[in-house]
Design a protein around this motif. Structure first.
Motif, PDB file in Angstrom:
ATOM      1  N   ARG A 161      39.263  78.349  97.620  1.00  0.00           N
ATOM      2  CA  ARG A 161      38.898  76.932  97.740  1.00  0.00           C
ATOM      3  C   ARG A 161      39.367  76.141  96.519  1.00  0.00           C
ATOM      4  O   ARG A 161      39.902  75.047  96.647  1.00  0.00           O
ATOM      5  N   GLN A 200      42.122  73.184  96.407  1.00  0.00           N
ATOM      6  CA  GLN A 200      41.744  71.888  95.828  1.00  0.00           C
ATOM      7  C   GLN A 200      42.711  71.485  94.723  1.00  0.00           C
ATOM      8  O   GLN A 200      43.093  70.329  94.623  1.00  0.00           O
ATOM      9  N   THR A 217      46.022  70.152  96.165  1.00  0.00           N
ATOM     10  CA  THR A 217      45.952  68.817  96.765  1.00  0.00           C
ATOM     11  C   THR A 217      45.714  67.713  95.739  1.00  0.00           C
ATOM     12  O   THR A 217      45.868  66.539  96.069  1.00  0.00           O
ATOM     13  N   ASP A 252      31.402  73.393  91.166  1.00  0.00           N
ATOM     14  CA  ASP A 252      32.633  72.605  91.249  1.00  0.00           C
ATOM     15  C   ASP A 252      32.314  71.123  91.274  1.00  0.00           C
ATOM     16  O   ASP A 252      32.915  70.329  90.553  1.00  0.00           O
TER      17      ASP A 252
END
Length: 189
Positions: free
Chosen positions: A33, A37, A40, A108
């Motif tokens: 994940r 992230q 992107t 996060d």
């Protein structure tokens, strides 16, 4: 080899095995994940979209593969493990990994990338703000304030349910059943 069936320590063994392996499974999911992230963050493009899909597929297939491997290792490590035991182990594994993954997602949002929530909400306000009345905007502000808790519990719920369903499916064939075992038992009598 420990005989698993009718062992009073079986539940403790399942929890101990699931805690360690669940940590690894949750960490793998969280790292996928974070990688997605971070890719992107460079901005949307067709290359980052394709790479995001590839990482999602690796995460999806990797979770299935890891759970299967962990369940097979449990069946190989202990004598007398049956399909119910692997299903119970899978549920515990799902719980442990979803707690680790959800805690990672919370960290996060709170510590690693705290500005992302505000950026996303600002984007929504820019896109839809002209269509919102003051009550809707106030509700969005409340959601923004409790967003970390919403993400934690929704991720925990989704991950756990996904893991339970996956463990039920995988436990049907772990350990492998011998279709002729009942026939052989009758022959020996």
């Amino acid at each position: 080899m420990l005989i698993f069936m009718n062992n009073p320590a079986a539940s403790r063994i399942l929890w101990n095995e699931a805690a360690g392996k669940g940590f690894l499974l949750g960490l793998f999911t969280f790292l996928c994940r974070i990688l997605s992230q971070s890719i992107t963050l460079n901005g949307p493009s067709s290359g980052t979209a394709v790479l995001g899909i590839v990482i999602w597929f690796i995460q999806f297939a990797g979770c299935i593969w890891l759970m299967k491997v962990f369940m097979e290792r449990l069946a190989a490590k202990y004598d007398g493990v049956d399909n119910k035991d692997t299903a119970r182990y899978g549920m515990r594994l799902a719980l442990a990994s979803s707690v680790v993954f959800s805690a990672g997602m919370l960290a996060d949002i709170l510590f690693i990338a705290p500005g992302i929530v505000e950026e996303q909400m600002d984007m929504y306000y820019r896109m839809y703000g002209q269509y919102m009345d003051t009550n809707t905007q106030a509700m969005f502000r409340k959601v923004e304030d409790s967003y970390p808790e919403i993400v934690f519990f929704s991720t925990l719920t989704y991950s756990f349910l996904y893991g339970v369903v996956l463990s039920r499916i995988l436990s049907m064939s772990i350990p492998k059943k011998d279709p002729f075992s009942s026939f052989m038992d009758k022959q020996e009598k």
